[in-house]
Design an enzyme around this catalytic site. Structure first.
Site, PDB file in Angstrom:
ATOM      1  N   ASP A 229     -26.348 139.252 -61.539  1.00 55.71           N
ATOM      2  CA  ASP A 229     -26.314 140.511 -62.300  1.00 55.71           C
ATOM      3  C   ASP A 229     -25.483 141.588 -61.617  1.00 55.71           C
ATOM      4  O   ASP A 229     -25.775 142.784 -61.729  1.00 55.71           O
ATOM      5  CB  ASP A 229     -27.741 141.026 -62.543  1.00 55.71           C
ATOM      6  CG  ASP A 229     -28.534 140.118 -63.472  1.00 55.71           C
ATOM      7  OD1 ASP A 229     -27.914 139.504 -64.365  1.00 55.71           O
ATOM      8  OD2 ASP A 229     -29.760 140.014 -63.297  1.00 55.71           O
ATOM      9  N   ALA A 230     -24.452 141.184 -60.907  1.00 57.05           N
ATOM     10  CA  ALA A 230     -23.621 142.150 -60.175  1.00 57.05           C
ATOM     11  C   ALA A 230     -22.143 141.994 -60.493  1.00 57.05           C
ATOM     12  O   ALA A 230     -21.297 142.535 -59.781  1.00 57.05           O
ATOM     13  CB  ALA A 230     -23.851 142.010 -58.677  1.00 57.05           C
TER      14      ALA A 230
END
Length: 285
Positions: A229-230
């Site tokens: 999620d980055a």
């Protein structure tokens, strides 16, 4: 349906005369520009360009345009690509049990609101099969063994390869992709999740948010990398809530914003409006 176009996407070191060189080349070839976008990143001095050319203004096809443009691209050290709107991108959709994002994209596809092909839908559950089959789209159910997830992802990777996917969309697919799969498709895997991260991790984020009395909830659409999620962010949005909103209200409003943000992010990608620059994106809206 709009007229066929070629999209010329360029990124390279900035220098004087760059725009003029590209514009002059296209003019000399007889290419009619219907849209043009430019941006220079001040920190890296890196230039980004998106040019849309009417296909019927040229006396030859996209392959010939690429061949003629290549010497200029080499001269200016360009990273570039040319896409043809006459060839819809192939989008593999992946989902688990929640249907809101998947159903929204299927509606936009079926109504021709967005132009793309769907070779298949892949899921680790069988819950959405009947809905997908109603759209006459192949549905591949490949369950996950918690003790041997490699088997699941081996099947997933084979299905994606067989589908000749241009982009993979994780429409609330609740498994973490292995680094090798992420590395194989850089800038081609799109994910959507709530924007509570990293504050409310784990299960029931809306319950956690309600307990903290948050005033905004939202969603983030981003490219998938091996860092969970980055990855580079494509699109985000928020919706205001209040103490009057129950947890079901939060969930409903969260799903609504997830749908719209994912659809917008995918549209930007399909229209070649997203250019990657390290861990961030240049989005020509």
């Amino acid at each position: 349906m709009s007229a066929q176009s070629y999209r010329l996407i360029i990124s390279c070191p900035d220098r004087v005369g760059l725009v003029a060189a590209v514009s002059t080349f296209l003019a000399q070839e007889g290419g009619l520009l219907t849209e043009a976008n430019y941006y220079c990143d001040p920190e890296s001095n890196w230039f980004f360009m998106r040019q849309v050319i009417a296909a019927d203004s040229l006396p030859y096809d996209a392959e010939e345009l690429c061949a003629r443009f290549a010497p200029l691209a080499e001269q200016y050290q360009m990273q570039w690509r040319l896409t043809d709107t006459g060839t819809p991108k192939r989008v593999v959709l992946m989902a688990s049990k929640q249907a809101h994002c998947l159903s929204d994209l299927l509606y936009r596809w079926r109504s021709m609101e967005m132009q793309f092909d769907i070779p298949c839908v892949i899921s680790n559950h069988d819950d959405l099969r009947s809905y997908v089959n109603w759209h006459n789209i192949p549905y591949h159910h490949t369950p996950v063994d918690p003790d041997n997830k490699a088997q699941h992802f081996g099947v997933v990777e084979a299905l994606i390869e067989q589908s000749q996917a241009d982009v993979i969309v994780l429409a609330r697919y609740m498994q973490i992709l292995p680094p090798a799969l992420c590395a194989r498709y850089p800038g081609q895997i799109i994910n959507i999740h709530h924007s509570f991260l990293p504050a409310f991790v784990g299960a029931k984020p809306y319950h956690q948010a309600a307990e903290r009395g948050v005033k905004l909830i939202g969603a983030t659409c981003h490219y998938v990398t091996s860092d969970l999620d980055a990855g580079p962010i494509i699109e985000q949005d928020v919706v205001r809530i209040s103490h009057h909103d129950s947890i079901p209200d939060l969930v409903r409003k969260g799903k609504d914003v997830e749908k719209t943000v994912l659809a917008k992010g995918l549209r930007y990608h399909l229209e070649d409006r997203v250019l990657l620059h390290g861990n961030k994106t240049i989005v020509f809206e």
